[in-house]
Design a protein around this motif. Sequence first.
Motif, PDB file in Angstrom:
ATOM      1  N   PHE A 126      -5.281   1.334   9.261  1.00 38.08           N
ATOM      2  CA  PHE A 126      -5.784   0.041   8.788  1.00 38.08           C
ATOM      3  C   PHE A 126      -6.253  -0.871   9.915  1.00 38.08           C
ATOM      4  O   PHE A 126      -7.266  -1.555   9.766  1.00 38.08           O
ATOM      5  CB  PHE A 126      -4.690  -0.680   7.991  1.00 38.08           C
ATOM      6  CG  PHE A 126      -4.334  -0.011   6.709  1.00 38.08           C
ATOM      7  CD1 PHE A 126      -5.072  -0.239   5.557  1.00 38.08           C
ATOM      8  CD2 PHE A 126      -3.286   0.886   6.658  1.00 38.08           C
ATOM      9  CE1 PHE A 126      -4.754   0.408   4.372  1.00 38.08           C
ATOM     10  CE2 PHE A 126      -2.964   1.532   5.490  1.00 38.08           C
ATOM     11  CZ  PHE A 126      -3.706   1.296   4.337  1.00 38.08           C
ATOM     12  N   VAL A 127      -5.550  -0.906  11.032  1.00 40.19           N
ATOM     13  CA  VAL A 127      -5.850  -1.923  12.049  1.00 40.19           C
ATOM     14  C   VAL A 127      -6.434  -1.346  13.336  1.00 40.19           C
ATOM     15  O   VAL A 127      -6.648  -2.074  14.291  1.00 40.19           O
ATOM     16  CB  VAL A 127      -4.586  -2.749  12.383  1.00 40.19           C
ATOM     17  CG1 VAL A 127      -4.021  -3.386  11.125  1.00 40.19           C
ATOM     18  CG2 VAL A 127      -3.540  -1.904  13.094  1.00 40.19           C
ATOM     19  N   GLY A 128      -6.685  -0.035  13.369  1.00 36.91           N
ATOM     20  CA  GLY A 128      -7.190   0.561  14.598  1.00 36.91           C
ATOM     21  C   GLY A 128      -6.066   0.777  15.590  1.00 36.91           C
ATOM     22  O   GLY A 128      -4.895   0.548  15.295  1.00 36.91           O
ATOM     23  N   PRO A 129      -6.396   1.242  16.815  1.00 34.42           N
ATOM     24  CA  PRO A 129      -5.359   1.551  17.806  1.00 34.42           C
ATOM     25  C   PRO A 129      -4.513   0.334  18.140  1.00 34.42           C
ATOM     26  O   PRO A 129      -5.032  -0.769  18.298  1.00 34.42           O
ATOM     27  CB  PRO A 129      -6.144   2.045  19.021  1.00 34.42           C
ATOM     28  CG  PRO A 129      -7.525   1.521  18.826  1.00 34.42           C
ATOM     29  CD  PRO A 129      -7.750   1.456  17.355  1.00 34.42           C
ATOM     30  N   VAL A 130      -3.214   0.540  18.242  1.00 30.64           N
ATOM     31  CA  VAL A 130      -2.289  -0.531  18.568  1.00 30.64           C
ATOM     32  C   VAL A 130      -1.907  -0.447  20.044  1.00 30.64           C
ATOM     33  O   VAL A 130      -2.156  -1.365  20.826  1.00 30.64           O
ATOM     34  CB  VAL A 130      -1.041  -0.479  17.669  1.00 30.64           C
ATOM     35  CG1 VAL A 130      -0.037  -1.538  18.097  1.00 30.64           C
ATOM     36  CG2 VAL A 130      -1.442  -0.689  16.208  1.00 30.64           C
ATOM     37  N   ILE A 211       1.938  -6.984  12.347  1.00 29.61           N
ATOM     38  CA  ILE A 211       1.747  -5.547  12.524  1.00 29.61           C
ATOM     39  C   ILE A 211       3.085  -4.857  12.741  1.00 29.61           C
ATOM     40  O   ILE A 211       3.379  -3.828  12.122  1.00 29.61           O
ATOM     41  CB  ILE A 211       0.781  -5.269  13.692  1.00 29.61           C
ATOM     42  CG1 ILE A 211      -0.629  -5.768  13.330  1.00 29.61           C
ATOM     43  CG2 ILE A 211       0.759  -3.788  14.040  1.00 29.61           C
ATOM     44  CD1 ILE A 211      -1.635  -5.614  14.447  1.00 29.61           C
ATOM     45  N   THR A 212       3.929  -5.404  13.606  1.00 30.80           N
ATOM     46  CA  THR A 212       5.235  -4.776  13.838  1.00 30.80           C
ATOM     47  C   THR A 212       6.112  -4.872  12.594  1.00 30.80           C
ATOM     48  O   THR A 212       6.877  -3.950  12.299  1.00 30.80           O
ATOM     49  CB  THR A 212       5.950  -5.421  15.029  1.00 30.80           C
ATOM     50  OG1 THR A 212       6.086  -6.831  14.805  1.00 30.80           O
ATOM     51  CG2 THR A 212       5.153  -5.205  16.314  1.00 30.80           C
ATOM     52  N   GLY A 213       5.990  -5.973  11.841  1.00 29.36           N
ATOM     53  CA  GLY A 213       6.756  -6.104  10.604  1.00 29.36           C
ATOM     54  C   GLY A 213       6.338  -5.068   9.578  1.00 29.36           C
ATOM     55  O   GLY A 213       7.182  -4.453   8.909  1.00 29.36           O
ATOM     56  N   ALA A 214       5.021  -4.859   9.434  1.00 28.66           N
ATOM     57  CA  ALA A 214       4.525  -3.837   8.511  1.00 28.66           C
ATOM     58  C   ALA A 214       4.998  -2.459   8.930  1.00 28.66           C
ATOM     59  O   ALA A 214       5.373  -1.629   8.090  1.00 28.66           O
ATOM     60  CB  ALA A 214       3.001  -3.887   8.454  1.00 28.66           C
ATOM     61  N   ALA A 256       3.845  -4.084   3.047  1.00 27.46           N
ATOM     62  CA  ALA A 256       3.247  -3.725   4.333  1.00 27.46           C
ATOM     63  C   ALA A 256       1.740  -3.969   4.314  1.00 27.46           C
ATOM     64  O   ALA A 256       1.163  -4.468   5.288  1.00 27.46           O
ATOM     65  CB  ALA A 256       3.543  -2.267   4.676  1.00 27.46           C
ATOM     66  N   MET A 257       1.090  -3.631   3.209  1.00 28.79           N
ATOM     67  CA  MET A 257      -0.347  -3.868   3.081  1.00 28.79           C
ATOM     68  C   MET A 257      -0.663  -5.347   3.244  1.00 28.79           C
ATOM     69  O   MET A 257      -1.626  -5.733   3.915  1.00 28.79           O
ATOM     70  CB  MET A 257      -0.843  -3.377   1.725  1.00 28.79           C
ATOM     71  CG  MET A 257      -1.056  -1.883   1.658  1.00 28.79           C
ATOM     72  SD  MET A 257      -2.470  -1.365   2.671  1.00 28.79           S
ATOM     73  CE  MET A 257      -3.775  -2.312   1.907  1.00 28.79           C
ATOM     74  N   GLN A 258       0.154  -6.208   2.632  1.00 27.39           N
ATOM     75  CA  GLN A 258      -0.077  -7.646   2.721  1.00 27.39           C
ATOM     76  C   GLN A 258       0.036  -8.129   4.163  1.00 27.39           C
ATOM     77  O   GLN A 258      -0.734  -8.979   4.608  1.00 27.39           O
ATOM     78  CB  GLN A 258       0.918  -8.374   1.817  1.00 27.39           C
ATOM     79  CG  GLN A 258       0.680  -8.126   0.329  1.00 27.39           C
ATOM     80  CD  GLN A 258       1.877  -8.530  -0.523  1.00 27.39           C
ATOM     81  OE1 GLN A 258       2.911  -8.946  -0.007  1.00 27.39           O
ATOM     82  NE2 GLN A 258       1.739  -8.391  -1.836  1.00 27.39           N
ATOM     83  N   LEU A 259       0.978  -7.585   4.900  1.00 28.79           N
ATOM     84  CA  LEU A 259       1.142  -7.978   6.298  1.00 28.79           C
ATOM     85  C   LEU A 259      -0.018  -7.499   7.168  1.00 28.79           C
ATOM     86  O   LEU A 259      -0.403  -8.177   8.127  1.00 28.79           O
ATOM     87  CB  LEU A 259       2.457  -7.422   6.845  1.00 28.79           C
ATOM     88  CG  LEU A 259       3.738  -8.090   6.341  1.00 28.79           C
ATOM     89  CD1 LEU A 259       4.963  -7.289   6.763  1.00 28.79           C
ATOM     90  CD2 LEU A 259       3.837  -9.516   6.875  1.00 28.79           C
ATOM     91  N   ASN A 264      -6.991  -6.025   9.134  1.00 32.01           N
ATOM     92  CA  ASN A 264      -7.471  -4.805   8.499  1.00 32.01           C
ATOM     93  C   ASN A 264      -8.926  -4.522   8.837  1.00 32.01           C
ATOM     94  O   ASN A 264      -9.834  -5.175   8.331  1.00 32.01           O
ATOM     95  CB  ASN A 264      -7.301  -4.929   6.976  1.00 32.01           C
ATOM     96  CG  ASN A 264      -7.322  -3.582   6.296  1.00 32.01           C
ATOM     97  OD1 ASN A 264      -7.780  -2.607   6.864  1.00 32.01           O
ATOM     98  ND2 ASN A 264      -6.819  -3.539   5.082  1.00 32.01           N
ATOM     99  N   THR A 265      -9.156  -3.588   9.768  1.00 36.96           N
ATOM    100  CA  THR A 265     -10.520  -3.252  10.185  1.00 36.96           C
ATOM    101  C   THR A 265     -10.810  -1.770  10.100  1.00 36.96           C
ATOM    102  O   THR A 265     -11.924  -1.327  10.365  1.00 36.96           O
ATOM    103  CB  THR A 265     -10.762  -3.682  11.639  1.00 36.96           C
ATOM    104  OG1 THR A 265      -9.824  -3.003  12.494  1.00 36.96           O
ATOM    105  CG2 THR A 265     -10.593  -5.177  11.797  1.00 36.96           C
TER     106      THR A 265
END
Length: 270
Positions: A126-130, A211-214, A256-259, A264-265
Amino acid sequence: MPFDLGATARLTAECRDPDGTPATAATATVTIGLPDGTTASPVATEGDTGEYTADYVTAQAGRHTVRWVFTGPAHAYTDMFDVRPSTSTAIMSLAEAKKHLTMVTDDDDDEVRHWVDATTQCVEYFVGPVVVRTVTERHTADRVSCIALRERPALELVSVAGVLTGGMSYEPDTLSLDGDTGLVSLLGGGILRGPLDVTYRAGRRIVTANITGAARIILQHLWRTRQGPGRPQMGVGDFDVTEPIPGLGYAIPNRAMQLLNPDNTGPGMA
């Protein structure tokens, strides 16, 4: 479970006669197929009757195949193991994961690390590389005003090299990089000539709490699958899953989706 790069992989196999009884073999060989296509052949030794081991110090990251062949009696066994890269891309540490799962022993450390890796892939869908990493991509577009890097956010260009003999290469300081969109163009405008091998760094220098919470919610959701067969249950508060997500099924709870939505990219963007 995967081994860490540089760790010793202890490989085991049994030699059995046609009746299935453990037997000492006249010869015992083990061949490891390495990720780069080469092979290694560590020495096999027998412990109890028919029980063989071979120690191999891992030198490459990736999937390894294992082939045992015995003679006198004739017997064979095929297996595999994985080796993690030396640089971790896990979204959280083992200690953090165990704390969230309220684990106090080391009994399940390997399995926890496995699910942390799975959680990382879910989040990055969802968010690309972390975790910051170096990426190399080939872009075949020629005579275009810009190219779009596939991993975002992109932090910096390392090199942009022409693929063809005599092809055009570009110094990173002559190029403009939009980290959020991944678009690369010439600072002064103009046309890029390809194909090009682009090496760059992607990821997040600061990983935000959403992100860490999700990631923690996803980890706990996936860990619960150990408690029984079948897919993760629905209808349990923070772990509700309204509908399957293409490519991920029931792996991502609604909470998790909401967080993740603010960042979201990736291909999982709603």
